[in-house]
Scaffold this active site. Structure first.
Site, mmCIF file in Angstrom:
data_model
loop_
_atom_site.group_PDB
_atom_site.id
_atom_site.type_symbol
_atom_site.label_atom_id
_atom_site.label_comp_id
_atom_site.label_asym_id
_atom_site.label_seq_id
_atom_site.Cartn_x
_atom_site.Cartn_y
_atom_site.Cartn_z
ATOM 1 N N ASP A 359 0.839 -1.206 0.000
ATOM 2 C CA ASP A 359 0.000 0.000 0.000
ATOM 3 C C ASP A 359 0.870 1.251 0.000
ATOM 4 O OD1 ASP A 359 -2.326 1.868 1.104
ATOM 5 O OD2 ASP A 359 -3.278 -0.045 0.633
ATOM 6 N N ARG A 436 -5.654 16.411 3.445
ATOM 7 C CA ARG A 436 -4.634 15.371 3.658
ATOM 8 C C ARG A 436 -3.310 15.828 3.032
ATOM 9 N NH1 ARG A 436 -3.691 9.052 2.146
ATOM 10 N NH2 ARG A 436 -3.276 8.339 4.248
ATOM 11 N N TRP A 470 -6.148 1.639 -6.845
ATOM 12 C CA TRP A 470 -6.189 3.015 -7.374
ATOM 13 C C TRP A 470 -6.964 3.866 -6.375
ATOM 14 C CZ3 TRP A 470 -4.767 4.568 -12.619
ATOM 15 C CH2 TRP A 470 -5.065 5.898 -12.917
ATOM 16 N N ASP A 471 -6.237 4.650 -5.590
ATOM 17 C CA ASP A 471 -6.845 5.388 -4.480
ATOM 18 C C ASP A 471 -7.118 6.842 -4.872
ATOM 19 O OD1 ASP A 471 -7.712 5.866 -1.902
ATOM 20 O OD2 ASP A 471 -5.864 5.216 -0.931
ATOM 21 N N MET A 472 -7.908 7.548 -4.098
ATOM 22 C CA MET A 472 -8.243 8.962 -4.337
ATOM 23 C C MET A 472 -8.735 9.515 -3.003
ATOM 24 S SD MET A 472 -10.804 11.269 -5.076
ATOM 25 C CE MET A 472 -11.298 12.484 -6.247
ATOM 26 N N ASN A 473 -7.941 10.413 -2.403
ATOM 27 C CA ASN A 473 -8.193 10.719 -0.993
ATOM 28 C C ASN A 473 -8.555 12.155 -0.635
ATOM 29 O OD1 ASN A 473 -7.844 8.154 0.366
ATOM 30 N ND2 ASN A 473 -5.747 8.236 -0.363
ATOM 31 N N CYS A 517 -10.578 2.755 -5.049
ATOM 32 C CA CYS A 517 -10.656 3.106 -3.634
ATOM 33 C C CYS A 517 -10.719 4.621 -3.562
ATOM 34 C CB CYS A 517 -9.387 2.590 -2.943
ATOM 35 S SG CYS A 517 -9.166 3.113 -1.239
ATOM 36 N N ASP A 539 -12.790 2.255 4.891
ATOM 37 C CA ASP A 539 -11.615 2.226 5.762
ATOM 38 C C ASP A 539 -11.968 1.711 7.152
ATOM 39 O OD1 ASP A 539 -9.661 2.912 4.019
ATOM 40 O OD2 ASP A 539 -9.631 5.041 4.522
HETATM 41 C C1 DGJ Z 1 -7.003 5.327 1.938
HETATM 42 C C2 DGJ Z 1 -7.373 3.903 1.693
HETATM 43 O O1 DGJ Z 1 -8.738 3.717 1.879
HETATM 44 C C3 DGJ Z 1 -6.561 3.003 2.611
HETATM 45 O O2 DGJ Z 1 -6.938 1.670 2.419
HETATM 46 C C4 DGJ Z 1 -5.101 3.214 2.339
HETATM 47 O O3 DGJ Z 1 -4.794 2.773 1.059
HETATM 48 C C5 DGJ Z 1 -4.747 4.675 2.523
HETATM 49 N N1 DGJ Z 1 -5.596 5.520 1.746
HETATM 50 C C6 DGJ Z 1 -3.314 4.930 2.153
HETATM 51 O O4 DGJ Z 1 -2.998 6.252 2.195
#
Ligand code: DGJ
Length: 716
Positions: A359, A436, A470-473, A517, A539
């Site tokens: 990760d 973030r 493939w994340d997006m936060n 994700c 999460d």
């Molecule tokens: C958010 C994701 O939902 C988590 O599972 C993890 O990948 C974190 N980001 C990592 O920054």
């Protein structure tokens, strides 16, 4: 089958389970308006006649009660509309009349947008009705696809400016359906780590709506709504589902008027949308999938599950059993090196795990979340043998190797941002608000899209990578772009750009398993599933919380798409202590994996994990692809239960949330089993499907907090 009766002015789309009727209504000498007058259990062509609205309403009030198939703002229809179109002087100026229609086998592809599809022409039939405005030259091609063996209709509209002056779209929703009668509205709401809670709002004479204006479909509301007859339940009664195949800002509105008709309209969110349609331009609205069920919510969900699993998800992994994975996020967070990862990987391989996912934290200077997004270069201080060395060693253990990316983002502390400070969404003269500690790349720009495609592809080419998360936060703020277009277009152009990137990368690496994700389940929607056949659900990995989250998610999405991992106890998000059995039985309801330091578990738990893994391998053909039915809702009781059924077996899972003195688990009656079939349990006891459905069984659940029970019956 689609019938067109020109004399009576109707179109009837029907199969053995559903009918959809569209009708033409003469509006004086102006032309014929398109109405959608019926969607429900099958009827005959001869049953169709135009309801007599004018008996009850004077002509000027009529437009606000007509069930328009493509309602427009500004001309007397005051309910939530599909279109708002302005002419060059700023007037809301458009009106649509029937021009022509076409009936086509199969289902046309939607350019640049995700959509359900037909693999063969006989799987579906599509009705395309062109409406036109004689004054502005606007044309709307309304498309309705009925799948041959489904109660789902996929609808969308394409807008074309065939006039001589530019038009501005201020609203361009996907579909509008009207139902006679009153309906409860069910939707899925939440927040980060608490997604897709089920809320049922009683019928109300008002507009109820859900939306996102965050740039992603969001944690707060899922782009899905169900309408239920007040007497309908999980198992019985009439329900409709409306699901938008889109991953960005959306709005779905349910409007009940005082005459007791209910309008359901949804699509792009007009709050963050504006589009210039120059002469000759067309605009394609995303697809909406509308489902009818006469068998309660479960019937509706099963239609979505079947369609989305087999005719929305695509590619190599669509029909394959998904690997059991271990993800290091909750095991190490950013604090790892080659040796620590290999220690976890070795234990995982010995237990039978099939895929190791590395990760966040493997690139740039990323030792926490303050930096490096955009710098997709391995950090050899942490991974001394590079990604290549790590991937090789993991493959050497007999496991596949997967990697995390967050490609749509940039950290202000990164080489990428230093080189291209204009590449993020921003408004000149305003602050760039970090969330973030990161900014959002401007995916509406082709150069940014190309950068992302090249950066991710270079890593995927550099070594053996079998899976990508493939994340997006973060959500959008300060949306602006240096792209020289009407800035109201940027939110949707971002999504079109992202879809282009996803299309390019997933087709260049067809055997890679992609999982989307967004801070957990912040972009769990059909749009993402078109490119990536599974999604990280939340999460929050606590087993009890997950009962609610997975239950809610299953309203629209199949189990094969629902990422579900066994994590540590006490749980990291809420500190709850649960047994490894309970955690495993909950994760078995989705796409199974682990997210904890396996090398730090007790020998007893490791033994149980080994058993869990072989159980999942044995059952996953059924849990990935069998028919899923919800039996008991944790939102309504102290228990949750669901079943999976395929031609081989029945799997029943029951969960108790809290223990109570002198309490016993309820008798569970299974549902929708084939009649006249015998099933054998592990003690060789044979029961008929009738016994399982009518007498049921009382699960041997321990009277302890957070306990789970599984029963498997093999078909004789
Ligand atoms: C958010 C994701 O939902 C988590 O599972 C993890 O990948 C974190 N980001 C990592 O920054």
């Amino acid at each position: 089958m689609i019938t067109c009766n020109k004399g009576k002015g109707f179109f009837h789309l029907s199969n053995s389970s559903v009918s959809l009727v569209l009708q033409l209504r003469q509006d004086g000498d102006m032309g014929q308006e398109l109405l959608q007058t019926y969607f429900g259990s099958p009827i005959h062509d001869g049953d169709v006649s135009l309801p007599s609205y004018s008996d009850h309403f004077s002509n000027d009030g009529l437009r606000t009660v007509l069930p328009y198939a493509c309602p427009i703002d500004g001309l007397g229809d005051y309910r939530p509309s599909m279109l708002r179109v302005m002419d060059s002087s700023g007037r809301r100026n458009a009106e649509l009349f029937y021009e022509s229609h076409q009936i086509a086998p199969g289902k046309p592809v939607l350019d640049g947008l995700p959509a359900t599809y037909a693999e063969n022409e006989d799987e579906a039939e599509t009705l395309l009705i062109t409406l036109g405005d004689p004054v502005t030259g606007l044309k709307a091609v309304c498309s309705y696809t009925l799948f041959a063996s489904s109660t789902a209709v996929a609808a969308n509209v394409k807008l074309i400016n065939s006039g001589t002056e530019a038009l501005t779209l201020e609203n361009a929703a996907s579909a509008c359906f009207t139902f006679e009668g009153r309906y409860d509205m069910l939707h899925l709401h939440g927040t980060w780590a608490h997604e897709r809670n089920v809320e049922r709002i009683p019928a109300a004479r008002m507009t109820r709506q859900i939306e996102s204006c965050r740039g992603a479909s969001g944690h707060e509301h899922n782009p899905f709504v169900a309408l239920m007859r007040p007497e309908a339940s999980e198992a019985y009664g009439e329900c409709y589902g409306f699901s938008l195949v889109y991953s960005g800002d959306f709005r779905i509105a349910v409007d009940e008027n005082c005459f007791g008709t209910t309008r359901l309209v949804g699509g792009l969110n007009p709050r963050t949308f504006r589009w210039t349609l120059k002469p000759g331009d067309c605009f394609q609205a995303p697809e909406a999938v509308v489902v009818y069920s006469s068998n309660g919510l479960n019937g509706m969900s099963q239609t979505y599950h079947q369609l989305y699993r087999s005719r929305l998800c695509r590619g190599y992994w669509r029909d394959r059993e998904r690997p059991i994975l271990i993800n290091n996020w909750e095991a190490t967070y950013f604090d790892f090196n080659h040796e620590r990862i290999m220690k976890i990987a070795k234990t995982a391989a010995e237990l039978g795990v099939e895929l190791f996912v590395l990760d966040d934290g493997w690139f740039g200077q990323r030792n926490d979340d303050h930096s490096s997004l955009g710098d997709w270069v391995v950090n050899t201080k942490k991974l001394s043998k590079g990604l290549e060395g790590l991937s090789e060693e993991i493959h050497g253990l007999g496991m596949n190797f997967g990697l995390w990316f967050e490609p749509e983002m940039v950290s202000p502390r990164s080489d990428l941002y230093n080189a291209h400070p204009d590449w993020c969404l921003h408004i000149p003269g305003r602050r760039r608000t970090e969330a973030r500690h990161q900014l959002t790349l401007d995916m509406s720009r082709k150069d940014v899209q190309d950068y992302v495609i090249n950066a991710v592809s270079a890593i995927l080419r550099s070594t053996q990578i079998d899976y990508v998360k493939w994340d997006m936060n973060r959500s959008f703020m300060e949306v602006g772009s240096e792209l020289p277009v009407e800035q109201g277009e940027i939110v949707h152009r971002y999504m079109l750009g992202l879809y282009r990137v996803l299309a390019e990368i997933t087709s260049a690496f067809p055997k890679v398993l992609f999982e989307s994700c967004a801070s957990g389940g912040g972009r769990f929607d059909p749009g993402m599933l078109y490119y990536m056949p599974q999604t990280w659900t939340s999460d929050d990995t606590d087993a009890v919380e997950r009962l609610y989250i997975q239950y809610g998610t299953s309203l629209c999405y199949p189990a094969s798409t629902i990422g579900a991992h066994v994590s540590a106890s006490p749980n990291h998000q809420i500190k709850r202590v649960t047994s490894v059995e309970m955690r495993g039985l909950v994760a078995l309801g989705g796409n199974f994996g682990y997210e904890l330091d396996l090398s730090a578990q007790s020998p007893e738990d490791l033994e149980k994990i080994k058993e869990q893994i072989s159980l999942v391998k044995n059952l996953r053909s059924t849990t990935n692809k069998g028919v899923f039915t919800r039996l008991l809702s944790p939102f309504d009781s102290n228990f949750a239960a669901w079943q999976f059924v395929d031609e081989k077996r029945v799997v029943l899972c029951v969960y108790r949330i809290l223990a109570h003195p002198a309490s016993s688990a309820p008798v569970i009656r299974l549902r929708n089993l084939p009649l006249g079939v015998s099933y054998r349990d592990e003690n060789h006891r044979v029961l008929s499907s009738e016994a399982l459905m009518n007498i049921g069984i009382r699960p041997e659940l321990k009277n302890e907090d957070f306990s789970g029970f599984i029963q498997i019956w093999e078909r004789e």
